[in-house]
Motif scaffolding. Structure first.
Motif: not given
Length: 465
Positions: A224-248
């Motif tokens: 359904i999306v243009v690109e999927t970016v798999p990461v090593s585990n759920s904790r990492t994916a959860e941290a990705v989202k937080l990092t994006e918004n902390i940056f902003r």
């Protein structure tokens, strides 16, 4: 649109006792590729509804679940309830035999994939309020079938999937994650009202509990999306989202602080930022405002702050950014008082119009809008507060601002606008005629640089805050 009763009644068709886990994974992936996997989405708000549309557009049978029957009724009838997701989209969903909506959660047992798109707010102590995730997970647990894939899309702290969701589901079913059912995490990246990016055009980060769950979830989002970016585990994916918004959050805090400093130096921060943005490398432009709004940036950084305490870590940058950003409504009120003093007007008893209730331009989304804080502060000074927002004609009931429920937007005409002692621009909607505003009112406090191209009547008319 089908009713929930019109769905297949043979559950998901998987039998783990007859198939090994790898066969189950391959069967699941095959169903995804053939668009036979049935997708259930819990929560039909700003995240869930676009996601449902995207799966539908790619040919998947989809069902939306929500506790709010108004939403499911609107979806069934094709009535828009989120402004930027308009009549055409809603009409197609309502007319489709591959789409259904219900408040009956027993239908979760019929799904192959269940995606949770529920709120994750903060409580009064700026700690994660996980009641909606926990309640939804327990509801899913009551109906969970062998072979289903459960995905959380709501933003949360690292460890939510492993420490909260999986234990609830395993306890409820007696099955084991990765064997009886699959669990993954893929944070939403919606930007409501942004015409340049829709759900299908935004890459999707995916983490999961185990390689089989990751393979299935990756295949699902690849569909359904243009690109999927798999990461090593759920904790990492959860941290990705937080990092994006902390940056902003940190960068917005920086420019908010610069705004205050440059104001004292008689320097226009917007002119500085516009000029700095001409550098083709090493600079990314952020803009200051009256405070943070939306469902992400004011909330998400504190999820990591809270979780970091468990590991005896201190998030000083995050907390400082939070202090600066949450102080901005107070700064706007200070500037409003100064501007009114220059006109020999007291704030107490004066009539103040706030322009823009939505948290960002050109949407009807008022979640965490700093305008509410401005209204609260003005009321504390006993000012008479009104608002104008072409996207929000009336304030509906919210969890945090019940006192403003029912207040209606004022009319946009000369008689109405000129009758206010001052106008505060909180949200710079693009379809507001700011030239008219300057003609109609003699004191405008501009927190968004909306009046940058408007020649003021005099040096006291437009006050940048």
């Amino acid at each position: 649109m089908k009713t929930i009763q019109g769905l297949r009644s043979s559950k998901n068709g998987y039998n783990v006792t007859e198939e090994g886990v790898s066969d189950l994974r391959d069967n699941f992936i095959s169903r995804i590729r053939r668009r036979k996997a049935r997708v259930g989405i819990v929560g039909l708000g700003y995240v869930g509804l676009p996601l449902l549309w995207t799966f539908h557009e790619e040919g998947f049978p989809v069902t939306g679940f929500d506790v709010d029957q108004t939403k499911t009724d609107n979806l069934a009838s094709g009535t828009p309830y989120i402004k930027h997701l308009g009549k055409e989209m809603m009409g197609k969903l309502a007319g489709s035999d591959k789409c259904s909506a219900t408040v009956d959660f027993t239908g979760l047992a019929e799904m192959d994939v269940i995606l949770m798109c529920v709120p994750t707010p903060l409580n009064a102590y700026r700690e994660p309020d996980m009641q909606y995730v926990e309640q939804t997970t327990r509801t899913i647990g009551k109906h969970l079938q062998k072979g289903q894939l459960i995905i959380l899309e709501s933003t949360s702290y690292p460890g939510t999937t492993d420490e909260l969701i999986i234990p609830i589901l395993e306890e409820a079913t007696g099955m084991t994650s990765g064997e009886g059912f699959f669990v993954a995490y893929s944070p939403e990246r919606e930007d409501p009202g942004n015409p340049q990016f829709n759900t299908a055009g935004i890459p999707k980060v995916v983490g999961a509990h185990g390689s089989d769950a990751l393979d299935i979830a990756t295949e699902l989002y690849d569909s359904i999306v243009v690109e999927t970016v798999p990461v090593s585990n759920s904790r990492t994916a959860e941290a990705v989202k937080l990092t994006e918004n902390i940056f902003r959050s940190v960068n917005i805090a920086l420019v908010n602080e610069l705004k205050v400093v440059f104001k004292e130096m008689d320097i226009d921060v917007h002119e500085v930022l516009d000029a700095a943005a001409t550098k083709p490398f090493g600079f990314m432009k952020f803009t200051p405002g009256p405070g943070l709004g939306g469902h992400c940036i004011p909330i998400d950084p504190f999820y990591l702050t809270w979780k970091a305490r468990e590991f005896e870590q201190h998030t000083r940058f995050i907390e400082l950014a939070g202090e600066i950003n949450t102080s901005m409504p107070g700064y706007v009120i200070e500037q409003t008082i100064k501007a009114m003093n220059a006109h020999q007007l007291p704030l107490n008893g004066s009539s103040i119009l706030i322009i823009g209730l939505a948290y960002k331009p050109d949407v009807d989304d008022l979640r965490e809008s700093p305008t509410f804080r401005l209204m609260d502060l003005l009321s504390e000074y006993e000012a008479k507060v009104s608002y104008y927002d072409p996207y929000i004609p009336r304030i509906h009931e919210t969890r945090e601002h019940a006192e403003w429920t029912g207040l209606e937007s004022v009319a946009w005409d000369k008689e109405t606008i000129s009758g206010f002692d001052a106008v505060v621009i909180s949200t710079n909607h693009s379809d507001i005629d700011y030239r008219q505003l300057a003609d109609w009112n003699d004191l405008i406090i501009d927190t968004r640089n909306a009046m940058k191209n408007i020649e003021p009547k005099n040096e006291k008319q437009i006050w940048k805050a």
